[in-house]
Design an enzyme around this catalytic site. Structure first.
Site, PDB file in Angstrom:
ATOM      1  N   GLU A   1      -5.529  -8.675   0.772  1.00 55.27           N
ATOM      2  CA  GLU A   1      -6.171  -8.464   2.079  1.00 55.27           C
ATOM      3  C   GLU A   1      -7.650  -8.198   1.854  1.00 55.27           C
ATOM      4  O   GLU A   1      -8.038  -7.509   0.919  1.00 55.27           O
ATOM      5  CB  GLU A   1      -5.615  -7.238   2.828  1.00 55.27           C
ATOM      6  CG  GLU A   1      -4.214  -7.382   3.328  1.00 55.27           C
ATOM      7  CD  GLU A   1      -3.729  -6.136   4.083  1.00 55.27           C
ATOM      8  OE1 GLU A   1      -4.559  -5.375   4.628  1.00 55.27           O
ATOM      9  OE2 GLU A   1      -2.506  -5.929   4.102  1.00 55.27           O
TER      10      GLU A   1
ATOM     11  N   GLU B   1       0.796  -1.227   0.000  1.00 54.64           N
ATOM     12  CA  GLU B   1       0.000   0.000   0.000  1.00 54.64           C
ATOM     13  C   GLU B   1       0.833   1.285   0.000  1.00 54.64           C
ATOM     14  O   GLU B   1       0.773   2.082   0.949  1.00 54.64           O
ATOM     15  CB  GLU B   1      -0.922   0.018   1.225  1.00 54.64           C
ATOM     16  CG  GLU B   1      -1.876  -1.150   1.272  1.00 54.64           C
ATOM     17  CD  GLU B   1      -2.915  -1.026   2.386  1.00 54.64           C
ATOM     18  OE1 GLU B   1      -2.751  -0.161   3.258  1.00 54.64           O
ATOM     19  OE2 GLU B   1      -3.878  -1.783   2.370  1.00 54.64           O
TER      20      GLU B   1
HETATM   21  C1  BG6 Z   1      -4.415  -2.458   5.503  1.00 55.21           C
HETATM   22  C2  BG6 Z   1      -3.012  -2.694   6.008  1.00 55.21           C
HETATM   23  O1  BG6 Z   1      -4.482  -1.183   4.988  1.00 55.21           O
HETATM   24  O2  BG6 Z   1      -5.435  -2.469   6.422  1.00 55.21           O
HETATM   25  C3  BG6 Z   1      -2.938  -3.488   7.295  1.00 55.21           C
HETATM   26  O3  BG6 Z   1      -2.218  -3.281   5.032  1.00 55.21           O
HETATM   27  C4  BG6 Z   1      -3.986  -2.959   8.240  1.00 55.21           C
HETATM   28  O4  BG6 Z   1      -1.646  -3.399   7.811  1.00 55.21           O
HETATM   29  C5  BG6 Z   1      -5.346  -3.208   7.624  1.00 55.21           C
HETATM   30  O5  BG6 Z   1      -3.911  -3.455   9.537  1.00 55.21           O
HETATM   31  C6  BG6 Z   1      -6.487  -2.763   8.496  1.00 55.21           C
HETATM   32  O6  BG6 Z   1      -6.317  -1.432   8.846  1.00 55.21           O
HETATM   33  P1  BG6 Z   1      -6.413  -0.957  10.341  1.00 55.21           P
HETATM   34  O7  BG6 Z   1      -5.918   0.440  10.347  1.00 55.21           O
HETATM   35  O8  BG6 Z   1      -7.845  -1.049  10.703  1.00 55.21           O
HETATM   36  O9  BG6 Z   1      -5.558  -1.903  11.132  1.00 55.21           O
END
Ligand code: BG6
Length: 474
Positions: A374, A163
């Site tokens: 993800e 990202e």
């Molecule tokens: C993604 C990242 O943007 O979202 C992760 O790659 C991150 O590292 C995940 O944990 C969820 O975001 P957050 O801020 O809710 O933990």
């Protein structure tokens, strides 16, 4: 319709978020170690010092993923664990740790998908201005080569940067991630640009080493939807894409910077002198083999109304009513769709963005292989007396995204894998540990960090088995 036989199903994590062991076995100090320990902006006052203790308990986690029928695991390497000062001496104990993890994944039938950089700069590199400083690109390439040499015989899927845009956005626009610059748009574009260049150079270095794997970049899905009532629909779409997507995607997938970038930067009042003419060669030589997409939400935009630029971000969850968004002066602003649900951190839950983004990428960039690197759902959770969590909300939500992924695949999108974020509860940047994403509950109050699979763990196992069985029927 192509349902690939070799489709990868797994979970994704990042080093700082799960490893713990922040100062063990020669690891250097990372930017997040310093931020979490020292910064008043660490508003939830937690650190990744121990987190899931993956450093010591990796076998337990990998065993659970294997029992869930996963055939891949996406994780990142901590740069400071491999090269404690960012440049120079290599820490053999760091190499040994990742060798243990990779070997154990392979023993358990999990294809390692390894990210070189997931937000966590070595502090020494952060002090030299991180990715805002072109010199640090060379340091990153050297670190990448060390990893390729050490692990490239067994790791066949590599990601340069996780990202680039979201990392640059949080660090330089929102200001919630270190080094906590706020609304510094010049730095934002400079960092995204240098990360793109770093990706291209690392891709080239990988190819030069003649290793037989694939290398890509992971972009956080940011497909732009324009509200139907917006007056300047086309312009907003263009501007939104320039702001969120094009610099990362065009460089990685087309090998060139977007043609209207300079014009857009001028409109934004951003000095573009960080761009160098000669970089064009690096971009042309550094196209990726695949694209990773982290799919959570879309960007729903409308016309700029009035006033000054404002950024809306919620790291306080239910303690705040803030809805995630932006007002970018004279450009566009976030629209609110009252029919779309939001999580308690003010972010839209919009499964259809999975389909929209896959179709849009196919249309704009062709049939590049895509991994959904993800997808997941952050929420507060209360376990029952046995520590079991009935997370039906997460199941419903992820199911919605997976259904849209299948729909896109049925329409010819070249999707090769899906990774749940995350296999287990872990540290959520600045939000701490209350915001849980895991399919396995980690009891952070238990000194042994007891692990208890949630309802979603068994659901995900079924999803994987159903996919395999359906293939067998065909
Ligand atoms: C993604 C990242 O943007 O979202 C992760 O790659 C991150 O590292 C995940 O944990 C969820 O975001 P957050 O801020 O809710 O933990």
């Amino acid at each position: 319709m192509s349902y690939p036989k070799d489709f990868l199903w797994g979970g994704a994590t990042a080093a700082y978020q799960c490893e713990g062991a922040w100062n063990e076995d020669g690891k250097g100090l990372g930017e997040w170690d310093v931020f979490c320990h020292e910064s008043p902006l660490n508003i939830n006052h937690v650190t990744g010092d121990v987190s899931c203790d993956f450093y010591h308990k990796y076998k337990e986690y990998i065993d659970l993923m294997a029992a869930e029928k996963c055939n891949t695991y996406r994780f990142s390497i901590s740069w400071a664990r491999i090269i404690p000062n960012g440049v120079g001496e290599v820490n053999q104990k760091g190499i040994d740790f990742y060798n243990r993890v990779i070997d154990y994944c392979l023993e358990k039938g999990l294809e390692p998908n390894v990210t070189l950089f997931h937000y966590d700069l070595p502090q020494k590199i952060a002090l030299k201005d991180g990715f805002a400083n072109r010199e640090n690109i060379d340091a990153f390439v050297e670190y990448a080569k060390v990893c390729f040499k050490a692990f490239g015989d067994r790791v066949k899927l590599w990601v340069t940067i996780n990202e680039p845009k979201y990392y640059a956005y949080c660090s330089n626009v929102v200001g919630n991630y270190p080094p906590n610059h706020k609304q510094d748009f010049e730095r934002y574009f400079n960092v995204v640009y240098n990360e793109a260049l770093a990706t291209a150079r690392v891709v080239k270095a990988y190819r030069d080493m003649k290793l037989d794997g694939k290398i890509g970049v992971v972009h956080d899905n940011s497909n732009v939807d324009v509200a139907p009532y917006a007056k300047e629909r086309e312009l907003i779409k263009l501007r939104g894409d320039m702001f969120y997507n094009s610099l990362t995607l065009d460089t990685a997938l087309k090998g060139m910077i977007p043609s209207s970038l300079i014009l857009f930067l001028r409109e934004m009042g951003v000095d573009s002198s960080f761009m160098k003419f000669e970089d064009a060669i690096d971009f042309a030589n550094g196209k990726v083999d695949f694209l990773g997409l982290n799919v959570y939400n879309r960007f729903y935009l409308t016309d700029f109304s009035e006033g000054e630029t404002e950024i809306y971000h919620n790291n306080l969850g239910a303690k705040s009513k803030m809805k995630e968004g932006i007002k970018l002066k004279n450009m566009f602003e976030s629209a609110n769709d009252p029919t779309t649900k939001r999580n308690l951190w003010g972010r839209e839950i919009y499964p259809k963005c999975m389909y929209d983004t896959l179709k849009e990428i196919k249309e704009n960039y062709g049939d590049i292989p895509i991994y959904i690197t993800e997808n997941g759902h952050g929420q507060y959770e209360t376990p029952d007396e046995n520590g079991y969590v009935d997370d039906q909300d997460r199941i419903d939500m992820m199911n919605g995204y997976i259904e849209y992924m299948y729909k896109a695949m049925e329409e010819g999108c070249n999707v090769k894998g899906y990774y749940a974020w995350s296999p287990m509860d872990l540290y959520s940047w600045v939000n701490g540990y209350e915001k849980r994403y895991g399919l396995i509950r980690v009891d952070f109050d238990d000194p042994n960090l007891k692990l208890i699979p949630k309802k979603s763990y068994y659901w995900f196992k079924d999803v994987i088995e159903n996919y395999q069985n359906n293939l067998a029927d065909k």
